[in-house]
Design a protein around this motif. Structure first.
Motif, PDB file in Angstrom:
ATOM      1  N   GLY A 126      -5.351  -4.158  -4.618  1.00 26.16           N
ATOM      2  CA  GLY A 126      -4.769  -2.698  -4.600  1.00 26.16           C
ATOM      3  C   GLY A 126      -3.589  -2.694  -4.195  1.00 26.16           C
ATOM      4  O   GLY A 126      -3.029  -3.589  -3.760  1.00 26.16           O
ATOM      5  N   SER A 127      -3.240  -1.301  -3.824  1.00 25.85           N
ATOM      6  CA  SER A 127      -1.827  -1.039  -3.320  1.00 25.85           C
ATOM      7  C   SER A 127      -1.698  -1.190  -1.852  1.00 25.85           C
ATOM      8  O   SER A 127      -2.818  -1.312  -1.039  1.00 25.85           O
ATOM      9  CB  SER A 127      -1.356   0.397  -3.925  1.00 25.85           C
ATOM     10  OG  SER A 127      -2.318   1.246  -3.227  1.00 25.85           O
ATOM     11  N   PHE A 128      -0.398  -0.910  -1.314  1.00 24.50           N
ATOM     12  CA  PHE A 128      -0.138  -0.977  -0.008  1.00 24.50           C
ATOM     13  C   PHE A 128      -0.991   0.044   0.692  1.00 24.50           C
ATOM     14  O   PHE A 128      -1.372  -0.230   2.055  1.00 24.50           O
ATOM     15  CB  PHE A 128       1.256  -0.996   0.437  1.00 24.50           C
ATOM     16  CG  PHE A 128       1.840  -1.196   1.879  1.00 24.50           C
ATOM     17  CD1 PHE A 128       1.788  -2.487   2.124  1.00 24.50           C
ATOM     18  CD2 PHE A 128       1.992  -0.194   2.716  1.00 24.50           C
ATOM     19  CE1 PHE A 128       2.218  -2.643   3.707  1.00 24.50           C
ATOM     20  CE2 PHE A 128       2.559  -0.130   3.893  1.00 24.50           C
ATOM     21  CZ  PHE A 128       2.522  -1.619   4.395  1.00 24.50           C
ATOM     22  N   GLY A 129      -1.189   1.100   0.189  1.00 26.12           N
ATOM     23  CA  GLY A 129      -1.952   2.144   1.053  1.00 26.12           C
ATOM     24  C   GLY A 129      -3.446   1.832   1.208  1.00 26.12           C
ATOM     25  O   GLY A 129      -3.942   2.704   2.075  1.00 26.12           O
ATOM     26  N   LYS A 130      -3.855   0.792   0.806  1.00 25.76           N
ATOM     27  CA  LYS A 130      -5.430   0.307   1.060  1.00 25.76           C
ATOM     28  C   LYS A 130      -5.543  -0.595   2.140  1.00 25.76           C
ATOM     29  O   LYS A 130      -6.462  -1.057   2.295  1.00 25.76           O
ATOM     30  CB  LYS A 130      -5.682  -0.308  -0.243  1.00 25.76           C
ATOM     31  CG  LYS A 130      -6.133   1.022  -1.332  1.00 25.76           C
ATOM     32  CD  LYS A 130      -6.829   0.268  -2.580  1.00 25.76           C
ATOM     33  CE  LYS A 130      -6.775   1.078  -3.935  1.00 25.76           C
ATOM     34  NZ  LYS A 130      -7.517   0.658  -4.897  1.00 25.76           N
ATOM     35  N   PHE A 131      -4.048  -0.864   2.580  1.00 30.96           N
ATOM     36  CA  PHE A 131      -4.197  -1.734   3.796  1.00 30.96           C
ATOM     37  C   PHE A 131      -4.972  -0.994   4.857  1.00 30.96           C
ATOM     38  O   PHE A 131      -4.701   0.066   5.132  1.00 30.96           O
ATOM     39  CB  PHE A 131      -2.891  -2.259   4.336  1.00 30.96           C
ATOM     40  CG  PHE A 131      -2.153  -3.298   3.321  1.00 30.96           C
ATOM     41  CD1 PHE A 131      -2.581  -3.421   2.006  1.00 30.96           C
ATOM     42  CD2 PHE A 131      -1.079  -3.931   3.654  1.00 30.96           C
ATOM     43  CE1 PHE A 131      -2.268  -4.295   1.135  1.00 30.96           C
ATOM     44  CE2 PHE A 131      -0.397  -4.977   2.792  1.00 30.96           C
ATOM     45  CZ  PHE A 131      -0.971  -5.094   1.544  1.00 30.96           C
ATOM     46  N   SER A 132      -5.530  -1.838   5.857  1.00 36.63           N
ATOM     47  CA  SER A 132      -6.033  -1.509   7.241  1.00 36.63           C
ATOM     48  C   SER A 132      -4.737  -1.241   8.106  1.00 36.63           C
ATOM     49  O   SER A 132      -3.626  -2.005   7.511  1.00 36.63           O
ATOM     50  CB  SER A 132      -6.768  -2.316   7.908  1.00 36.63           C
ATOM     51  OG  SER A 132      -6.354  -3.320   8.132  1.00 36.63           O
ATOM     52  N   MET A 133      -4.717  -0.497   8.990  1.00 36.99           N
ATOM     53  CA  MET A 133      -3.576  -0.503  10.004  1.00 36.99           C
ATOM     54  C   MET A 133      -2.937  -1.938  10.319  1.00 36.99           C
ATOM     55  O   MET A 133      -1.898  -1.927  10.454  1.00 36.99           O
ATOM     56  CB  MET A 133      -3.896   0.624  11.041  1.00 36.99           C
ATOM     57  CG  MET A 133      -4.015   2.026  10.679  1.00 36.99           C
ATOM     58  SD  MET A 133      -2.757   2.775  10.081  1.00 36.99           S
ATOM     59  CE  MET A 133      -1.771   3.101  11.623  1.00 36.99           C
ATOM     60  N   GLY A 134      -3.941  -2.578  11.024  1.00 38.07           N
ATOM     61  CA  GLY A 134      -3.678  -3.834  11.583  1.00 38.07           C
ATOM     62  C   GLY A 134      -3.036  -4.683  10.440  1.00 38.07           C
ATOM     63  O   GLY A 134      -2.037  -5.407  10.683  1.00 38.07           O
ATOM     64  N   GLU A 135      -3.448  -4.743   9.002  1.00 39.02           N
ATOM     65  CA  GLU A 135      -2.959  -5.546   8.077  1.00 39.02           C
ATOM     66  C   GLU A 135      -1.521  -4.919   7.601  1.00 39.02           C
ATOM     67  O   GLU A 135      -0.481  -5.820   7.513  1.00 39.02           O
ATOM     68  CB  GLU A 135      -3.777  -5.332   6.835  1.00 39.02           C
ATOM     69  CG  GLU A 135      -5.199  -6.123   6.874  1.00 39.02           C
ATOM     70  CD  GLU A 135      -6.180  -5.784   5.780  1.00 39.02           C
ATOM     71  OE1 GLU A 135      -6.923  -6.567   5.496  1.00 39.02           O
ATOM     72  OE2 GLU A 135      -6.014  -4.567   5.288  1.00 39.02           O
ATOM     73  N   ALA A 136      -1.352  -3.517   7.539  1.00 37.09           N
ATOM     74  CA  ALA A 136      -0.143  -3.055   7.051  1.00 37.09           C
ATOM     75  C   ALA A 136       0.986  -3.649   8.416  1.00 37.09           C
ATOM     76  O   ALA A 136       2.023  -3.710   8.030  1.00 37.09           O
ATOM     77  CB  ALA A 136      -0.305  -1.388   7.364  1.00 37.09           C
ATOM     78  N   ALA A 137       0.399  -3.496   9.480  1.00 39.75           N
ATOM     79  CA  ALA A 137       1.503  -3.861  10.622  1.00 39.75           C
ATOM     80  C   ALA A 137       2.001  -5.346  10.617  1.00 39.75           C
ATOM     81  O   ALA A 137       3.186  -5.476  10.711  1.00 39.75           O
ATOM     82  CB  ALA A 137       0.934  -3.895  12.013  1.00 39.75           C
ATOM     83  N   ARG A 138       1.097  -6.256  10.024  1.00 36.14           N
ATOM     84  CA  ARG A 138       1.325  -7.500   9.800  1.00 36.14           C
ATOM     85  C   ARG A 138       2.246  -7.799   8.781  1.00 36.14           C
ATOM     86  O   ARG A 138       3.148  -8.617   8.637  1.00 36.14           O
ATOM     87  CB  ARG A 138       0.133  -8.501   9.478  1.00 36.14           C
ATOM     88  CG  ARG A 138      -0.553  -8.681  10.907  1.00 36.14           C
ATOM     89  CD  ARG A 138      -2.100  -9.487  10.535  1.00 36.14           C
ATOM     90  NE  ARG A 138      -2.811 -10.075  11.714  1.00 36.14           N
ATOM     91  CZ  ARG A 138      -3.473  -9.009  12.450  1.00 36.14           C
ATOM     92  NH1 ARG A 138      -3.520  -7.905  12.037  1.00 36.14           N
ATOM     93  NH2 ARG A 138      -4.020  -9.447  13.769  1.00 36.14           N
ATOM     94  N   VAL A 139       2.016  -6.974   7.747  1.00 33.37           N
ATOM     95  CA  VAL A 139       2.920  -7.064   6.465  1.00 33.37           C
ATOM     96  C   VAL A 139       4.344  -6.493   6.792  1.00 33.37           C
ATOM     97  O   VAL A 139       5.463  -7.059   6.612  1.00 33.37           O
ATOM     98  CB  VAL A 139       2.441  -6.151   5.186  1.00 33.37           C
ATOM     99  CG1 VAL A 139       3.319  -6.105   4.125  1.00 33.37           C
ATOM    100  CG2 VAL A 139       1.047  -6.848   4.621  1.00 33.37           C
TER     101      VAL A 139
END
Length: 207
Positions: A126-139
């Motif tokens: 899925g899209s970036f909006g479906k990342f968890s906060m921790g996953e989004a921080a790593r990306v």
């Protein structure tokens, strides 16, 4: 009444002149006028054809430019995607990302937006909006590192970006995750100023 009378006099004069003029003279005048119009028409037709040819050339050049610009943009997008995934691996994330770059539409316009998809175990999740906060921080961190690397690769040796300032972008990462990511930064040798809220163990060996 005076205006009408003047118009009548003018028309009477014109009728008289036509009656006195021989038909041959009128015919010759009409033929001359026709030849002049034909000549003008041919000249204008040639100009029109030249303008259409120039327009076609410009439209073709515009299409080529748009395609080239799209190619260049997508080359950078692909490079950014590749380097970002390398950094994601370096900071211990099992996430990989896929950037979808510029698209040339049927209308000839360019969709100049970059969409981000989450890849895990080779599957599109899925899209970036479906990342968890921790996953989004790593990306986010991996993308920043990738952009820094791309920028520095195009700079003279002494003109690159040699300092990163990360202002609370890693707040969603837990203490263990932060320690792992900072360790990865240390291994990369980047000078980084991190603004945080104390989620780092006091015993962490800062360098």
């Amino acid at each position: 009444i005076m205006t009408c009378e003047t118009s009548i006099d003018t028309m009477i004069g014109a009728i008289k002149e036509l009656r006195e003029t021989k038909n041959d003279t009128i015919l010759v005048s009409l033929i001359r006028s026709l030849e002049e119009n034909k000549s003008n028409f041919l000249l204008i037709s040639k100009k029109k054809a030249k303008v259409e040819e120039d327009l076609s050339t410009l439209e073709r050049q515009e299409r080529n430019f748009i395609e080239f610009k799209t190619f260049l943009a997508n080359s950078k997008v692909e490079a950014l995607s590749k380097i970002t995934n390398e950094f994601l691996e370096n900071i211990g994330s099992d996430i990989r990302i896929k950037f979808s770059g510029y698209t040339l539409l049927k209308s000839g316009k360019v969709r100049d937006k970059i969409s981000v998809s989450l890849i895990r175990s080779g599957l599109d999740c899925g899209s970036f909006g479906k990342f968890s906060m921790g996953e989004a921080a790593r990306v986010n961190l991996a993308t920043i590192l990738a952009m820094q690397k791309l920028i520095n690769s195009n700079c003279d040796t002494d003109k690159g970006l040699d300092l990163l300032i990360l202002d609370e972008i890693l707040e969603a990462v837990d203490e263990e995750g932060l320690a792992f990511m900072f360790n990865a930064l240390n291994q990369l040798g980047n000078t980084t100023l991190v603004v945080s809220h104390g989620n780092i163990a006091e015993s962490y060996p800062h360098k």
